[in-house]
Design a protein around this motif. Structure first.
Motif, PDB file in Angstrom:
ATOM      1  N   THR A 181       0.808  -1.228   0.000  1.00  0.00           N
ATOM      2  CA  THR A 181       0.000   0.000   0.000  1.00  0.00           C
ATOM      3  C   THR A 181       0.843   1.282   0.000  1.00  0.00           C
ATOM      4  OG1 THR A 181      -0.190  -0.106   2.399  1.00  0.00           O
ATOM      5  CG2 THR A 181      -1.983  -1.089   1.114  1.00  0.00           C
ATOM      6  N   PHE A 182       2.112   1.185   0.448  1.00  0.00           N
ATOM      7  CA  PHE A 182       2.958   2.382   0.499  1.00  0.00           C
ATOM      8  C   PHE A 182       3.658   2.661  -0.823  1.00  0.00           C
ATOM      9  CE2 PHE A 182       5.257  -1.348   2.081  1.00  0.00           C
ATOM     10  CZ  PHE A 182       6.291  -1.414   1.166  1.00  0.00           C
ATOM     11  N   CYS A 183       3.604   1.716  -1.766  1.00  0.00           N
ATOM     12  CA  CYS A 183       4.559   1.718  -2.879  1.00  0.00           C
ATOM     13  C   CYS A 183       3.959   2.212  -4.195  1.00  0.00           C
ATOM     14  CB  CYS A 183       5.118   0.309  -3.068  1.00  0.00           C
ATOM     15  SG  CYS A 183       6.382   0.244  -4.330  1.00  0.00           S
ATOM     16  N   THR A 318      18.062  -6.297   4.421  1.00  0.00           N
ATOM     17  CA  THR A 318      16.630  -5.987   4.393  1.00  0.00           C
ATOM     18  C   THR A 318      16.335  -4.508   4.168  1.00  0.00           C
ATOM     19  OG1 THR A 318      14.569  -6.563   5.537  1.00  0.00           O
ATOM     20  CG2 THR A 318      16.252  -5.496   6.861  1.00  0.00           C
ATOM     21  N   ASP A 319      15.042  -4.213   3.955  1.00  0.00           N
ATOM     22  CA  ASP A 319      14.521  -2.832   3.944  1.00  0.00           C
ATOM     23  C   ASP A 319      13.474  -2.739   5.044  1.00  0.00           C
ATOM     24  OD1 ASP A 319      15.880  -2.272   1.577  1.00  0.00           O
ATOM     25  OD2 ASP A 319      14.134  -2.621   0.300  1.00  0.00           O
ATOM     26  N   VAL A 320      13.467  -1.621   5.748  1.00  0.00           N
ATOM     27  CA  VAL A 320      12.445  -1.390   6.781  1.00  0.00           C
ATOM     28  C   VAL A 320      11.912   0.026   6.623  1.00  0.00           C
ATOM     29  CG1 VAL A 320      11.966  -1.323   9.271  1.00  0.00           C
ATOM     30  CG2 VAL A 320      13.676  -2.920   8.395  1.00  0.00           C
ATOM     31  N   GLU A 354       4.648   9.628   2.148  1.00  0.00           N
ATOM     32  CA  GLU A 354       3.439   9.392   1.360  1.00  0.00           C
ATOM     33  C   GLU A 354       3.731   9.584  -0.125  1.00  0.00           C
ATOM     34  OE1 GLU A 354      -0.614  10.548   2.985  1.00  0.00           O
ATOM     35  OE2 GLU A 354      -0.237  12.071   1.461  1.00  0.00           O
ATOM     36  N   ARG A 355       3.336   8.625  -0.932  1.00  0.00           N
ATOM     37  CA  ARG A 355       3.557   8.707  -2.379  1.00  0.00           C
ATOM     38  C   ARG A 355       2.220   8.853  -3.080  1.00  0.00           C
ATOM     39  NH1 ARG A 355       8.512  10.154  -3.132  1.00  0.00           N
ATOM     40  NH2 ARG A 355       7.762  11.248  -1.322  1.00  0.00           N
ATOM     41  N   HIS A 356       2.174   9.819  -3.977  1.00  0.00           N
ATOM     42  CA  HIS A 356       0.955  10.157  -4.708  1.00  0.00           C
ATOM     43  C   HIS A 356       0.387   8.934  -5.447  1.00  0.00           C
ATOM     44  CE1 HIS A 356      -1.709  12.658  -7.043  1.00  0.00           C
ATOM     45  NE2 HIS A 356      -1.238  12.114  -8.158  1.00  0.00           N
TER      46      HIS A 356
HETATM   47  N1  5AD Z   1       8.013   5.416   2.007  1.00  0.00           N
HETATM   48  C1  5AD Z   1       9.163   4.959   2.535  1.00  0.00           C
HETATM   49  N2  5AD Z   1       9.875   3.949   2.033  1.00  0.00           N
HETATM   50  C2  5AD Z   1       9.405   3.369   0.914  1.00  0.00           C
HETATM   51  N3  5AD Z   1       9.876   2.359   0.166  1.00  0.00           N
HETATM   52  C3  5AD Z   1       9.041   2.171  -0.871  1.00  0.00           C
HETATM   53  N4  5AD Z   1       8.020   3.040  -0.812  1.00  0.00           N
HETATM   54  C4  5AD Z   1       8.219   3.797   0.295  1.00  0.00           C
HETATM   55  C5  5AD Z   1       7.511   4.860   0.883  1.00  0.00           C
HETATM   56  N5  5AD Z   1       6.373   5.315   0.376  1.00  0.00           N
HETATM   57  C6  5AD Z   1      11.079   1.594   0.512  1.00  0.00           C
HETATM   58  C7  5AD Z   1      10.715   0.124   0.797  1.00  0.00           C
HETATM   59  C8  5AD Z   1      11.253  -0.585  -0.416  1.00  0.00           C
HETATM   60  C9  5AD Z   1      12.457   0.281  -0.768  1.00  0.00           C
HETATM   61  C10 5AD Z   1      12.972   0.113  -2.142  1.00  0.00           C
HETATM   62  O1  5AD Z   1      11.968   1.596  -0.590  1.00  0.00           O
HETATM   63  O2  5AD Z   1      11.381  -0.292   1.960  1.00  0.00           O
HETATM   64  O3  5AD Z   1      11.621  -1.930  -0.161  1.00  0.00           O
END
Ligand code: 5AD
Ligand code: SF4
Length: 456
Positions: A181-183, A318-320, A354-356
């Protein structure tokens, strides 16, 4: 269809004096964007465009943008103004925006009069760049194409890579169907589509013949690769049969697509590096659910255990994301706990931004304050830095096989960088070896960021 390049193609006659064909290309963001820039170079070189390293010598400046990173937006706006400012009024330059921001922000970009963008090309429109440049140059019009394709994989374009490189990026699939949902990626890069294994293996053979030693297979969701009945394990196995390619890496997988068959292949195949980038994103189940990650923290830890049992020497990174909407202090502590238990070799930690167009931007207000996000990222970074340091220290005394990178250290030319199988940076003194060599190195010291070693 592209119009053929002929005398009538550009509005002015195609003489070397009147045609403005010197391009300066700047790339932001991920490895996929670096790779896309190589595709763009290849497409435009075929049409006799020339790439220059001096921005002021260029007729056209193109920014290949990223929409994921925080402040990407502001950075690109600032950059466009600085490019125009550096020229002054007398020496105008054509400016093009490529990549994920192009798709995501085309309306803003076209309407913002102060920016004066000339052309825009989304990630599936690079083959139309010669035409877009021509349209923009003819009548001062803006031109753009940000259409997303269900089929475009650029499998017929051989990227223009830097000569003398050791690692080559190679996109095996594009797009993503996961809709975390964040991406923003599913919106900026469209649906998943994979290239055929034969086409990929052909490209890897060509890379080997050109002297590349390592191939990194790329995809937004690389382990969901699927072509006819062939999965990612099949593809990796086929790629590993190419002679003279010593190492194969991949980035970035999703934790949901790790069949035993793939892990068994990683164990059995010495060319596949024992490194998995496994994005956790959050350690709390309510937040993981809101993120639409499709796993729980227990599933994630079980996968980590399974991977470590099968591949004991594996490196896990990892990514967090911290500060996802509504994340409480207690829920963030769950992330601290999972990170502490998983003991990643390293981690990229981001503040939620937040991404549009994303589901989160529509459904969840960005209600964790900047101050709390900063506090959380500092806390998590501190814990991860200590774990990374401890893990690096554990390598001291080992002998590792290191693939040397093509250039000496930027800061100290007497030093040579290389990478372990687990992708950790190793710095060693210059010696009778060069970039591309695989050598045995004894690890003599560790810092939180790298290892030091001596060839043995
Ligand atoms: N806000 C913060 N981090 C994000 N990522 C992707 N979208 C967002 C966002 N809206 C991070 C995730 C992803 C990495 C490439 O970027 O952790 O795995
Ligand atoms: Fe974005 Fe999720 Fe797809 Fe990764 S898997 S590109 S985070 S939507």
């Amino acid at each position: 269809m592209l119009k053929p390049m002929n005398e009538n193609y550009f509005c002015k006659p195609m003489t070397s004096n009147t045609l403005q064909k010197k391009i300066f290309l700047e790339t932001y963001g991920c490895q996929m964007n670096e790779y896309d820039s190589e595709l763009v170079r290849s497409i435009l070189k075929k049409e006799n465009f020339e790439f220059v390293v001096d921005e002021l010598a260029a007729d056209i400046v193109m920014l290949n943008t990223c929409a994921i990173r925080e402040h990407a937006h502001r950075k690109v706006y600032g950059r466009v103004h600085s490019i125009r400012h550096a020229r002054g009024q007398e020496r105008p330059v054509m400016i093009g925006i490529l990549g994920c921001m192009a798709t995501n922000l085309r309306q803003d970009l076209l309407e913002d009069r102060s920016l004066k963008i000339d052309f825009i090309a989304g990630p599936d429109s690079y083959k139309r760049l010669p035409q877009l440049i021509q349209e923009a140059s003819c009548d001062g019009q803006k031109s753009y194409d940000v259409t997303l394709s269900e089929f475009e994989t650029y499998s017929d374009v051989y990227p223009s890579r830097q000569e003398g490189g050791v690692n080559a990026w190679l996109a095996v699939m594009r797009g993503c169907n996961n809709f975390c949902t964040f991406c923003v990626v599913p919106y900026t890069r469209g649906r998943e589509r994979s290239r055929s294994p034969e086409n990929i293996v052909d490209e890897v053979r060509r890379l080997a013949a050109e002297g590349f030693k390592q191939v990194t297979l790329l995809g937004q969701n690389v382990n969901s690769y699927c072509y006819d009945d062939h999965d990612f394990a099949y593809l990796m196995d086929e790629v590993s049969k190419v002679e003279n390619i010593e190492r194969i890496r991949f980035s970035s997988p999703h934790p949901k697509d790790f069949p035993d068959r793939f892990l068994d292949l990683m164990v059995a195949n010495p060319k596949i590096c024992k490194h998995i980038h496994l994005p956790l994103q959050a350690g709390n189940n309510r937040i993981l659910d809101m993120m639409n990650r499709t796993y729980t923290n227990e599933d994630f830890l079980n996968l980590v255990d399974k991977i470590r049992t099968k591949i004991p020497n594996v490196a896990l990174t990892t990514d967090v994301i911290v500060g996802f909407p509504t994340e409480t202090d207690g829920e963030f502590e769950d992330t601290l706990e999972i990170v502490t238990r998983a003991r990643f070799d390293s981690a990229f930690i981001f503040k939620y931004s937040e991404r549009h167009g994303t589901i989160a931007s529509k459904e969840y207000p960005d209600d964790v304050t900047e101050e709390i996000k900063t506090e959380r990222i500092m806390q998590l970074n501190k814990i991860q830095k200590e774990i990374t340091y401890q893990k690096n220290l554990a390598h001291v005394g080992e002998t590792q096989t290191v693939l040397l990178e093509p250039y000496p250290e930027a800061k100290n030319k007497n030093l040579m960088p290389g990478r372990t199988d687990g992708n950790i940076l190793v710095i060693l003194p210059q010696g009778p070896y060069k970039g591309g060599d695989m050598i045995k190195v004894r690890i003599t010291a560790a810092t939180p960021h790298a290892l030091k070693g001596q060839s043995v």
